[in-house]
Design a protein around this motif. Structure first.
Motif, PDB file in Angstrom:
ATOM      1  N   GLY A 169       0.789  -1.224   0.000  1.00 53.61           N
ATOM      2  CA  GLY A 169       0.000   0.000   0.000  1.00 53.61           C
ATOM      3  C   GLY A 169       0.825   1.281   0.000  1.00 53.61           C
TER       4      GLY A 169
ATOM      5  N   LYS B  22       3.772   1.598  -4.692  1.00 59.14           N
ATOM      6  CA  LYS B  22       4.629   1.036  -5.736  1.00 59.14           C
ATOM      7  C   LYS B  22       3.889   0.863  -7.057  1.00 59.14           C
ATOM      8  N   SER B  23       2.719   0.227  -7.000  1.00 56.03           N
ATOM      9  CA  SER B  23       1.970   0.012  -8.250  1.00 56.03           C
ATOM     10  C   SER B  23       1.534   1.341  -8.843  1.00 56.03           C
ATOM     11  N   THR B  24       1.184   2.283  -7.997  1.00 55.35           N
ATOM     12  CA  THR B  24       0.794   3.600  -8.495  1.00 55.35           C
ATOM     13  C   THR B  24       1.970   4.236  -9.225  1.00 55.35           C
TER      14      THR B  24
ATOM     15  N   GLN C  57      -9.814   0.686  -5.469  1.00 55.79           N
ATOM     16  CA  GLN C  57      -9.144   1.777  -4.752  1.00 55.79           C
ATOM     17  C   GLN C  57      -8.149   1.258  -3.723  1.00 55.79           C
TER      18      GLN C  57
ATOM     19  N   SER D 297      -4.751  -1.298  -2.735  1.00 55.74           N
ATOM     20  CA  SER D 297      -3.589  -1.927  -3.354  1.00 55.74           C
ATOM     21  C   SER D 297      -3.792  -3.444  -3.351  1.00 55.74           C
TER      22      SER D 297
ATOM     23  N   GLY E 205      -2.049  -5.809  -1.994  1.00 57.92           N
ATOM     24  CA  GLY E 205      -1.901  -6.400  -0.668  1.00 57.92           C
ATOM     25  C   GLY E 205      -3.064  -6.066   0.254  1.00 57.92           C
TER      26      GLY E 205
HETATM   27  N1  LIG Z   1      -7.729   4.253  -8.049  1.00 57.67           N
HETATM   28  C1  LIG Z   1      -7.493   4.537  -6.769  1.00 57.67           C
HETATM   29  N2  LIG Z   1      -8.326   5.338  -6.068  1.00 57.67           N
HETATM   30  C2  LIG Z   1      -8.077   5.614  -4.774  1.00 57.67           C
HETATM   31  N3  LIG Z   1      -7.025   5.164  -4.081  1.00 57.67           N
HETATM   32  C3  LIG Z   1      -6.151   4.374  -4.718  1.00 57.67           C
HETATM   33  C4  LIG Z   1      -6.335   4.008  -6.086  1.00 57.67           C
HETATM   34  N4  LIG Z   1      -5.314   3.200  -6.449  1.00 57.67           N
HETATM   35  C5  LIG Z   1      -4.535   3.062  -5.357  1.00 57.67           C
HETATM   36  N5  LIG Z   1      -5.033   3.762  -4.307  1.00 57.67           N
HETATM   37  C6  LIG Z   1      -4.453   3.870  -2.958  1.00 57.67           C
HETATM   38  O1  LIG Z   1      -3.119   4.307  -3.098  1.00 57.67           O
HETATM   39  C7  LIG Z   1      -2.261   3.682  -2.138  1.00 57.67           C
HETATM   40  C8  LIG Z   1      -1.108   3.028  -2.853  1.00 57.67           C
HETATM   41  O2  LIG Z   1      -1.573   1.928  -3.627  1.00 57.67           O
HETATM   42  P1  LIG Z   1      -0.609   1.047  -4.539  1.00 57.67           P
HETATM   43  O3  LIG Z   1      -1.458   0.072  -5.274  1.00 57.67           O
HETATM   44  O4  LIG Z   1       0.262   1.928  -5.338  1.00 57.67           O
HETATM   45  O5  LIG Z   1       0.267   0.307  -3.428  1.00 57.67           O
HETATM   46  P2  LIG Z   1       1.401  -0.808  -3.592  1.00 57.67           P
HETATM   47  O6  LIG Z   1       2.641  -0.245  -2.994  1.00 57.67           O
HETATM   48  O7  LIG Z   1       1.463  -1.298  -4.981  1.00 57.67           O
HETATM   49  O8  LIG Z   1       0.877  -1.920  -2.616  1.00 57.67           O
HETATM   50  P3  LIG Z   1       0.912  -3.550  -2.753  1.00 57.67           P
HETATM   51  O9  LIG Z   1       2.288  -3.962  -2.396  1.00 57.67           O
HETATM   52  O10 LIG Z   1      -0.084  -3.965  -1.695  1.00 57.67           O
HETATM   53  O11 LIG Z   1       0.485  -3.907  -4.140  1.00 57.67           O
HETATM   54  C9  LIG Z   1      -3.143   2.732  -1.352  1.00 57.67           C
HETATM   55  O12 LIG Z   1      -3.490   3.333  -0.139  1.00 57.67           O
HETATM   56  C10 LIG Z   1      -4.371   2.552  -2.231  1.00 57.67           C
HETATM   57  O13 LIG Z   1      -5.505   2.337  -1.438  1.00 57.67           O
END
Ligand SMILES: Nc1ncnc2c1ncn2[C@@H]1O[C@H](COP(=O)(O)OP(=O)(O)OP(=O)(O)O)[C@@H](O)[C@H]1O
Ligand SMILES: Nc1ncnc2c1ncn2[C@@H]1O[C@H](COP(=O)(O)OP(=O)(O)OP(=O)(O)O)[C@@H](O)[C@H]1O
Ligand code: SF4
Ligand SMILES: [Mg+2]
Ligand SMILES: [Mg+2]
Lengths: 337, 348
Positions: free
Chosen positions: A61, A64-66, B151, B153, B155
């Protein structure tokens, strides 16, 4: 921590290489209602040079994916700039953006959600070739079969549909599709986490072979820190929307300069029942703070074992700065880590 | 026995043929035990999990064998009874977190529906959900429950599914790769949580994973699958220390080490997994096995005891491969009896 972690390696030799990706102060906030926003990526700057693999790790969270979707232009930035090959891609629109995208491919985290269930596997892998008018007829289908073989799938499977494959097999379909156009930059978002360790090894070896052959550049996101160390020239650690540490992979693993990185390293599960059973599992407790309201000062201070609060840790945001040669960290007390 | 699977064969319809996806699988899970299932991608691990959860996709059929849960014959149970069991006595954590949640329904609604299904009284649902989410380190449950899966991630979705699974106090949790999207610190917390549930409430767990560190830390027994078959099973310590099936041995040797040098070539098992429609004769692993003998090409090995409580399906077994073929000296393995590259030999 496994004792061998202390082993030293030569620093990566990428001197004189050209910068392929430059990210400047990028911010991505998602609206979350009531005037609030999720600060998913909150002021991030870094570079990736051509032919390099930059590993990206961090808490679930943390953004990273963002960040991966921002770099590949699948999501618009809230602010900040991203350059690929010195072209400011955050400004591109329409056909120019489309052409630029051809050079950047992404392997997605969830292989189930990212493959169109109505298309055959052959069509899925051929799709980028079709979209960009690359290869036709026999040549195209030969390329598809070749790609299937490269990722260790039976080439005769090209007429089957995604639901007929297991999780790991679908992930390999996504990898084959990403490689179809010989891109320059491949962003791997948990690309191998659904694979057994032997196929993981095959794919990692393959990615490295392709990199040598075609000078590919990777942004490699994974939770398996052993694989990340193995494949990366440098490793970048994120916490709650910010970069907290970047260094060559030996530096990050052998002498971390941020307490969060250290906690991550100590939580790596050891594949040995005698060691792992006796291990204290949770090195990092405490609530994960909400990205709606990140903590003041250093975002890690609410969980940091060496924090001095309130000041400076809860008040002053530590800058990401060089603590040793080529080793950046954002911590007021990195010498105590 | 809590769960007793015997002689289980599952087929899937591909074109006009029924392809055996799982073949003659047998194992048991006693109350309060944790069983790990590892093996090749595509070996049939998720299929076994879906059989137990009663969620086989269309085209799949249990061709033979029995699956008994708390003395009840699962495949014979009515659809209504299966739905009742799933959620109340058996919880299932599916492999793909993002696509297992409904994208157009908020997390809170999905959680509430799940609890309603498990007959948690309406007034208690919110509290139960909030507590379960806090246990998986998803804080701020009010805000979280209002959000939609896209919305979150990867995980976070995975942790929502884990929270749903244990919130209803099931007797058995079947978890299909529940930690793939979690970083190691959150993973450690989830593993500790599962360990606590197991110790304190006696919840039995079937844990499918590719992460050998997870197996090492959590499980007491482990099954190893290859091409639809169980090729080895036994206590975790024994399997890790003294694997007897060459597939298990090769798999364990493929685990990347955290102290490996950068860009060092990782070990893997050469060759492709077999096409289940035309599986190889004899031992299914023989085309890729470094220690095969002639018999392996023609005769099918059965699971047999190779050490106390440890079963392996192999004509040679690693004890002999070590003694007669110098298995431990091989640094790079190739198909063929005792073949491969030894330490000090030139590689190109
Ligand atoms: N489309 C969206 N609308 C609102 N919030 C979002 C959206 N996409 C991601 N988020 C939020 O942004 C934050 C970062 O998400 P992201 O998917 O980038 O995390 P991550 O580092 O890839 O996590 P993981 O290792 O669990 O995949 C999280 O709190 C997630 O809830
Ligand atoms: N709908 C289907 N039709 C035909 N074959 C299928 C179908 N779904 C899965 N299979 C095949 O069944 C086999 C077992 O799949 P399963 O999902 O059980 O594997 P798995 O061991 O869980 O693998 P992974 O580790 O990759 O998740 C695979 O070889 C797959 O190709
Ligand atoms: S700045 Fe302070 S709170 Fe942040 S990591 Fe360093 S010591 Fe911990
Ligand atoms: Mg992610
Ligand atoms: Mg599976």
């Amino acid at each position: 921590m496994a004792e061998g972690v202390l082993q030293q390696e030569p620093a990566p030799m990428k001197a004189g290489a050209k910068t392929l990706v430059r990210v400047e102060n990028v911010i991505k906030h998602f609206p979350a209602g009531l005037g609030q926003s999720v600060k998913a990526v909150d002021g991030v700057s870094f570079e990736i040079v051509e032919g390099e693999t930059l590993g990206l790790v961090g808490e679930s969270g943390c953004g990273k994916s963002t960040l991966a979707r921002l770099v590949t232009q699948l999501l618009p930035v809230t602010s900040g700039k991203i350059f690929i090959n010195d072209i400011e891609v955050t400004k591109l629109r329409g056909e120019k953006l489309r052409q630029q995208r051809r050079q950047m491919q992404m392997i997605f985290q969830d292989p189930f959600a990212s493959l169109d269930p109505r298309m055959t596997v052959g069509d899925i892998i051929a799709e980028p070739l079709v979209n960009f008018g690359v290869m036709r007829g026999r040549k195209r289908s030969e390329r598809v079969q070749e790609l299937l073989k490269i990722v260790g799938l039976n080439p005769n499977f090209n007429n089957r549909y995604p639901h007929e494959f297991s999780g790991g097999q679908r992930q390999r379909i996504g990898i084959a599709r990403a490689l179809a156009l010989n891109p320059k930059l491949v962003v791997c978002d948990e690309a191998i986490s659904a694979l057994d360790v032997s196929i993981q090894a095959q794919i990692v070896n393959l990615l490295e072979d392709l990199q040598r052959e075609f000078k590919l550049t990777y942004l490699f996101i994974a939770h398996d820190l052993s694989v990340v160390r193995h494949i990366s020239d440098r490793v970048m650690v994120m916490y709650l929307g910010k970069i907290v540490e970047v260094a060559d992979s030996a530096g990050t693993y052998t002498s971390p300069k941020h307490p969060y990185t250290k906690a991550l390293l100590s939580a790596i599960p050891v594949p040995d029942p005698r060691i792992q059973r006796g291990k204290r599992l949770v090195e990092l407790s405490g609530e994960i703070p909400s990205p709606l309201n990140p903590p003041s000062g250093c975002r890690f201070h609410t969980r940091c074992p060496i924090a001095r609060v309130p000041t400076p840790c809860a008040e002053v945001e530590p800058p990401l700065e060089e603590k040793a040669r080529g080793h950046l960290a954002a911590c007021h007390f990195s010498q105590d880590v | 026995m809590l769960l007793d699977v015997a002689g289980l064969t599952v087929t899937a319809r591909v074109g006009d043929a029924d392809v055996p996806i799982v073949r003659d699988a047998g194992f048991t899970v006693a109350p309060g035990r944790i069983l790990g299932i590892v093996g090749e991608s595509g070996a049939g691990k998720s299929t076994i999990a879906r059989v137990v959860a009663g969620l086989l996709p269309p085209g799949f059929r249990i061709a033979s064998g029995s699956v008994t849960f708390e003395g009840e014959d699962l495949p014979a149970a009515s659809a209504a009874r299966r739905r009742e069991l799933l959620g109340r006595r058996i919880a299932f954590i599916p492999q793909a977190p993002l696509s297992s949640l409904n994208p157009v329904v908020s997390v809170g609604r999905q959680f509430a529906e799940h609890l309603a299904h498990a007959r948690v009284p309406r007034a208690e649902r919110r509290g139960v959900a909030a507590r379960a989410l806090a246990e998986v380190r998803l804080d701020d449950s009010e805000a979280l429950l209002a959000r939609y899966p896209f919305q979150l991630s990867g995980g976070m979705c995975q942790r929502v599914l884990i929270a749903m699974a244990f919130a209803t106090n099931p007797a058995l949790i079947v978890a299909d790769e529940p930690t793939t999207a979690l970083d190691v610190t959150v993973q450690a917390q989830i593993l500790e949580l599962l360990g606590d549930l197991n110790r304190d409430l006696g919840t039995a767990i079937v844990m499918i994973t590719h992460n050998m560190g997870v197996v090492a830390g959590l499980c007491s027994r482990v099954l190893v699958m290859y091409a639809g078959e169980i090729v080895e099973q036994g206590p975790v310590e024994q399997i890790f220390e003294n694997p007897q099936h060459p597939y298990t041995w090769s798999l364990l040797r493929s685990i990347p080490r955290v102290d490996a040098l950068r860009h060092e070539r990782l070990r893997s098992i050469e060759g492709l997994a077999p096409d289940l429609l035309h599986p190889p004769a004899g031992c299914r692993f023989h085309p890729r096995c470094p220690f095969r003998i002639e018999k392996c090409f023609t005769d099918e090995p059965r699971l047999q005891e190779v050490a106390p409580d440890q079963l392996a399906a192999c004509w040679v077994t690693m004890a002999r491969a070590r003694k007669e073929m110098g298995a431990d000296d091989l640094i790079d393995i190739r198909p063929g009896a005792g073949s491969g590259v030894r330490k000090g030999e030139l590689t190109d």
